[in-house]
Design a protein around this motif. Structure first.
Motif, PDB file in Angstrom:
ATOM      1  N   GLY A 218      21.538 -78.067 -72.558  1.00 40.37           N
ATOM      2  CA  GLY A 218      21.829 -77.521 -72.271  1.00 40.37           C
ATOM      3  C   GLY A 218      23.122 -77.769 -71.057  1.00 40.37           C
ATOM      4  N   GLU A 219      23.065 -78.514 -70.596  1.00 41.25           N
ATOM      5  CA  GLU A 219      24.687 -78.534 -69.753  1.00 41.25           C
ATOM      6  C   GLU A 219      25.675 -79.323 -70.065  1.00 41.25           C
ATOM      7  OE1 GLU A 219      23.962 -81.353 -65.625  1.00 41.25           O
ATOM      8  OE2 GLU A 219      22.038 -81.691 -66.856  1.00 41.25           O
ATOM      9  N   ILE A 220      25.362 -79.805 -71.369  1.00 43.85           N
ATOM     10  CA  ILE A 220      26.706 -80.287 -72.318  1.00 43.85           C
ATOM     11  C   ILE A 220      27.221 -78.599 -73.047  1.00 43.85           C
ATOM     12  CG2 ILE A 220      27.501 -81.637 -74.303  1.00 43.85           C
ATOM     13  CD1 ILE A 220      25.680 -83.331 -73.965  1.00 43.85           C
ATOM     14  N   ARG A 221      25.977 -78.061 -73.489  1.00 47.48           N
ATOM     15  CA  ARG A 221      26.593 -76.443 -73.893  1.00 47.48           C
ATOM     16  C   ARG A 221      26.944 -75.754 -73.239  1.00 47.48           C
ATOM     17  NH1 ARG A 221      22.239 -74.776 -75.191  1.00 47.48           N
ATOM     18  NH2 ARG A 221      21.971 -75.328 -77.370  1.00 47.48           N
ATOM     19  N   MET A 222      26.994 -75.847 -71.318  1.00 54.28           N
ATOM     20  CA  MET A 222      27.485 -75.741 -70.418  1.00 54.28           C
ATOM     21  C   MET A 222      28.706 -75.361 -69.828  1.00 54.28           C
ATOM     22  SD  MET A 222      25.778 -73.951 -66.550  1.00 54.28           S
ATOM     23  CE  MET A 222      24.317 -73.472 -67.769  1.00 54.28           C
ATOM     24  N   VAL A 229      37.585 -78.458 -69.196  1.00 50.86           N
ATOM     25  CA  VAL A 229      36.794 -80.009 -70.205  1.00 50.86           C
ATOM     26  C   VAL A 229      36.598 -80.343 -71.383  1.00 50.86           C
ATOM     27  CG1 VAL A 229      33.982 -80.460 -70.771  1.00 50.86           C
ATOM     28  CG2 VAL A 229      34.263 -79.152 -68.435  1.00 50.86           C
ATOM     29  N   ARG A 230      36.941 -79.079 -72.364  1.00 53.95           N
ATOM     30  CA  ARG A 230      37.339 -79.873 -73.425  1.00 53.95           C
ATOM     31  C   ARG A 230      38.421 -80.002 -73.541  1.00 53.95           C
ATOM     32  NH1 ARG A 230      35.459 -74.067 -74.614  1.00 53.95           N
ATOM     33  NH2 ARG A 230      37.931 -72.890 -74.659  1.00 53.95           N
ATOM     34  N   LYS A 231      39.200 -79.541 -73.159  1.00 55.29           N
ATOM     35  CA  LYS A 231      40.991 -79.911 -72.872  1.00 55.29           C
ATOM     36  C   LYS A 231      40.167 -82.077 -72.309  1.00 55.29           C
ATOM     37  CE  LYS A 231      43.815 -75.908 -72.932  1.00 55.29           C
ATOM     38  NZ  LYS A 231      45.055 -75.260 -72.716  1.00 55.29           N
ATOM     39  N   THR A 350      39.094 -81.373 -60.317  1.00 50.10           N
ATOM     40  CA  THR A 350      38.494 -80.741 -61.716  1.00 50.10           C
ATOM     41  C   THR A 350      37.174 -80.114 -61.713  1.00 50.10           C
ATOM     42  OG1 THR A 350      39.404 -81.374 -63.740  1.00 50.10           O
ATOM     43  CG2 THR A 350      41.285 -80.845 -62.258  1.00 50.10           C
ATOM     44  N   VAL A 351      36.463 -81.137 -61.723  1.00 49.02           N
ATOM     45  CA  VAL A 351      34.933 -80.504 -62.237  1.00 49.02           C
ATOM     46  C   VAL A 351      34.409 -81.311 -60.829  1.00 49.02           C
ATOM     47  CG1 VAL A 351      32.697 -81.974 -62.908  1.00 49.02           C
ATOM     48  CG2 VAL A 351      35.263 -82.023 -64.139  1.00 49.02           C
ATOM     49  N   GLU A 352      33.712 -79.985 -60.744  1.00 48.47           N
ATOM     50  CA  GLU A 352      32.259 -80.196 -59.498  1.00 48.47           C
ATOM     51  C   GLU A 352      31.291 -80.874 -59.506  1.00 48.47           C
ATOM     52  OE1 GLU A 352      30.807 -75.652 -59.651  1.00 48.47           O
ATOM     53  OE2 GLU A 352      32.838 -74.645 -59.992  1.00 48.47           O
ATOM     54  N   GLU A 353      30.864 -81.368 -58.302  1.00 50.16           N
ATOM     55  CA  GLU A 353      29.933 -82.297 -58.386  1.00 50.16           C
ATOM     56  C   GLU A 353      28.956 -82.137 -59.070  1.00 50.16           C
ATOM     57  OE1 GLU A 353      27.560 -84.882 -54.870  1.00 50.16           O
ATOM     58  OE2 GLU A 353      28.993 -83.540 -54.323  1.00 50.16           O
ATOM     59  N   GLN A 354      28.383 -81.145 -59.022  1.00 51.49           N
ATOM     60  CA  GLN A 354      27.113 -80.923 -59.479  1.00 51.49           C
ATOM     61  C   GLN A 354      27.186 -80.761 -61.098  1.00 51.49           C
ATOM     62  OE1 GLN A 354      28.457 -78.560 -57.551  1.00 51.49           O
ATOM     63  NE2 GLN A 354      28.529 -76.756 -58.293  1.00 51.49           N
ATOM     64  N   LYS A 355      27.913 -80.576 -61.284  1.00 56.86           N
ATOM     65  CA  LYS A 355      28.124 -81.223 -62.653  1.00 56.86           C
ATOM     66  C   LYS A 355      29.419 -82.124 -63.363  1.00 56.86           C
ATOM     67  CE  LYS A 355      29.966 -75.686 -63.664  1.00 56.86           C
ATOM     68  NZ  LYS A 355      30.837 -75.474 -63.812  1.00 56.86           N
ATOM     69  N   ARG A 356      29.173 -82.863 -62.643  1.00 56.13           N
ATOM     70  CA  ARG A 356      30.425 -84.289 -62.651  1.00 56.13           C
ATOM     71  C   ARG A 356      29.013 -84.929 -63.793  1.00 56.13           C
ATOM     72  NH1 ARG A 356      32.729 -85.642 -56.745  1.00 56.13           N
ATOM     73  NH2 ARG A 356      34.534 -84.629 -57.007  1.00 56.13           N
ATOM     74  N   VAL A 357      27.861 -85.428 -63.740  1.00 57.76           N
ATOM     75  CA  VAL A 357      26.482 -86.239 -64.237  1.00 57.76           C
ATOM     76  C   VAL A 357      27.244 -85.884 -65.842  1.00 57.76           C
ATOM     77  CG1 VAL A 357      24.873 -86.724 -65.138  1.00 57.76           C
ATOM     78  CG2 VAL A 357      25.016 -86.757 -63.236  1.00 57.76           C
ATOM     79  N   ALA A 358      26.842 -84.286 -66.422  1.00 57.03           N
ATOM     80  CA  ALA A 358      26.888 -83.786 -67.684  1.00 57.03           C
ATOM     81  C   ALA A 358      28.327 -83.816 -68.647  1.00 57.03           C
ATOM     82  CB  ALA A 358      26.544 -82.129 -67.656  1.00 57.03           C
ATOM     83  N   VAL A 359      29.398 -83.694 -67.375  1.00 57.27           N
ATOM     84  CA  VAL A 359      30.888 -83.739 -67.882  1.00 57.27           C
ATOM     85  C   VAL A 359      31.109 -85.286 -67.855  1.00 57.27           C
ATOM     86  CG1 VAL A 359      33.400 -83.384 -67.181  1.00 57.27           C
ATOM     87  CG2 VAL A 359      30.977 -81.502 -66.921  1.00 57.27           C
ATOM     88  N   SER A 360      30.596 -85.774 -66.647  1.00 62.02           N
ATOM     89  CA  SER A 360      31.406 -88.059 -67.309  1.00 62.02           C
ATOM     90  C   SER A 360      30.048 -88.144 -68.809  1.00 62.02           C
ATOM     91  CB  SER A 360      30.449 -88.380 -66.283  1.00 62.02           C
ATOM     92  OG  SER A 360      30.658 -89.719 -66.607  1.00 62.02           O
TER      93      SER A 360
END
Length: 438
Positions: A218-222, A229-231, A350-360
């Motif tokens: 779910g996090e990766i899809r978001m 993020v895609r770029k 560019t990435v908010e702290e709460q999203k960094r784990v999933a985006v990383s």
């Protein structure tokens, strides 16, 4: 220690010191069992170019094991997870060292399998260990000191690595024996396992462990629903692919195309790491003035200059001054940390702290594994075809390879240019020279 909220300032400073100590020990360890020594062992054992280049691609392809780090981090936290995987990766490094007696006394093909498997797990466990490294560093640094801390940490890592490379070079100058390389690899594994204890001294916010517990799909899809993020995934893919296609093959070229000794080959790696110190420092200064996006683009342009350099050097292999052979390694080292620093800084901005784990996790896995797999296909296919037509590797073989690599890497420039400009860039005057960067 894991805090319920943000890491206190005094604990941040202590954690930074522990991280620096880890880099000192790990820097020594890694160069005793990193790309240079692993590649030299493979070359010394007579492995074909396709296998040697595949070992270089394992640095990024092994990011397929990265999700393991998320699973372990969810249970014990980011720091303990990295400490565990650091011990595991150095145990895997022993498999590389054991390929030497297996090749000499048992079977060459089995030894190549051990090299590839050992390299895969050595880099794979590292990937699993650093899954939360960016968020972890973000938690022990303030936004104002982040760029300088990244620069300082990379400089320390590069400096200690250079010191280890000097020791390796001296050893290789004294003896060309493959047993010496095996002993170096074993020493590196032992020191690397020791360095893991300093990771345990890094404090972190409980947000990291809680983020690691969240369902991944779910996090990766978001995350993928966001264009920025895609770029970034595409941008990091391009920088990783450039590093894989140009850096390991440069070492293969001087070793087999120009027939340099093991000791001299290590000197080229020393030059590369010394250059990376400068690249880290320059990237830190330029990032404040130009922004991380532009530094990434300029660094990518610079690393592409390796292609025409090798075309020239291999065309005049018997006439060009040997000192010119250092230029590709200077560019590779300078651009390696410059690109990595700038993309890491761009990520944190560019990435908010709460999203960094999933985006990383997404960026590391998709970009690392994707670039590694792509490079594996390119290098294995290219070298197998070239070996069939040209037989024994020669300067001409590598000249054709670099022409192919350069053509394939050119589109990456447009992908990096498509990254969203940060406010620091928008405030700057749009000069004609930098117009293509906008």
């Amino acid at each position: 220690m894991i805090f319920d909220g943000p890491v206190p300032v005094e604990n941040q400073k202590r954690s930074q010191r522990n991280y620096m100590l880890f880099l000192v020990f790990n820097g020594f360890a890694y160069m005793c069992l990193g790309e240079t020594v692993i590649l030299l062992i493979a070359i010394k054992l007579g492995s074909p170019d396709a296998v040697v280049s595949a070992l270089g691609a394992m640095v990024f392809f092994s990011f397929i094991l990265l999700p393991l780090g998320k699973i372990v981090s969810a249970k014990v936290g980011a720091a303990r997870s990295q400490s565990f995987f650091w011990v595991a990766r150095n145990c895997a490094g022993l498999l590389v060292a054991m390929a030497v007696p297996v090749s000499l006394y048992v079977n060459g093909i089995l030894a190549e399998i051990m090299l590839l498997a050992g390299g895969f797990f050595f880099y794979g466990f590292r990937a699993a260990g650093v899954v939360l490294s960016q968020p972890l560093l973000g938690g022990i640094t303030s936004p104002s000191e982040r760029a300088s801390f990244l620069s300082k940490s990379n400089s320390i890592s590069a400096a200690t690595s250079c010191m280890a490379l000097v020791a390796v070079a001296v050893t290789c100058q004294l003896t060309e024996s493959v047993w010496a390389l095996m002993a170096i690899a074993i020493c590196g594994s032992c020191m690397g396992a020791t360095s893991s204890r300093f990771i345990l001294g890094i404090d972190e916010s409980g947000v990291l462990r809680e983020s690691a517990k969240k369902p991944l799909v779910g996090e990766i899809r978001m995350a993928l629903s966001e264009e920025v993020v895609r770029k970034q995934v595409a941008g990091v893919f391009c920088t990783n692919l450039a590093i894989i296609l140009l850096t390991p093959t440069s070492l293969i070229t001087v070793k087999r195309g120009f027939c340099v000794s093991d000791g001299n080959a290590v000197i080229f790696s020393i030059v590369q790491w010394l250059s990376s110190i400068g690249g880290s420092w320059v990237a830190s200064k330029l990032t404040r003035k130009l922004g991380p996006r532009r530094v990434a683009i300029l660094s990518y342009l610079l690393i592409l200059a390796i292609v025409p350099l090798w075309i020239f050097l291999t065309s005049f292999a018997g006439h060009a001054p040997r000192l010119l052979l250092f230029l590709p390694f200077v560019l590779a080292g300078f651009c390696f940390f410059a690109m990595n620093n700038s993309m890491t800084h761009y990520f944190l901005q560019t990435v908010e702290e709460q999203k960094r784990v999933a985006v990383s996790l997404l960026i590391y896995t998709a970009s690392g594994m994707g670039a590694g797999l792509t490079a594996l296909c390119i290098t294995s296919t290219a070298f197998c075809i070239l070996e069939r037509y040209y037989g024994i590797p020669s300067p001409e073989t590598y000249r054709i390879y670099f022409i192919i690599a350069g053509i394939l890497l050119l589109p990456g420039l447009m992908i990096l240019s498509s990254l969203r400009p940060l406010p620091v860039e928008k405030r700057m005057h749009k000069g004609a020279f930098f117009k293509f960067l906008w």
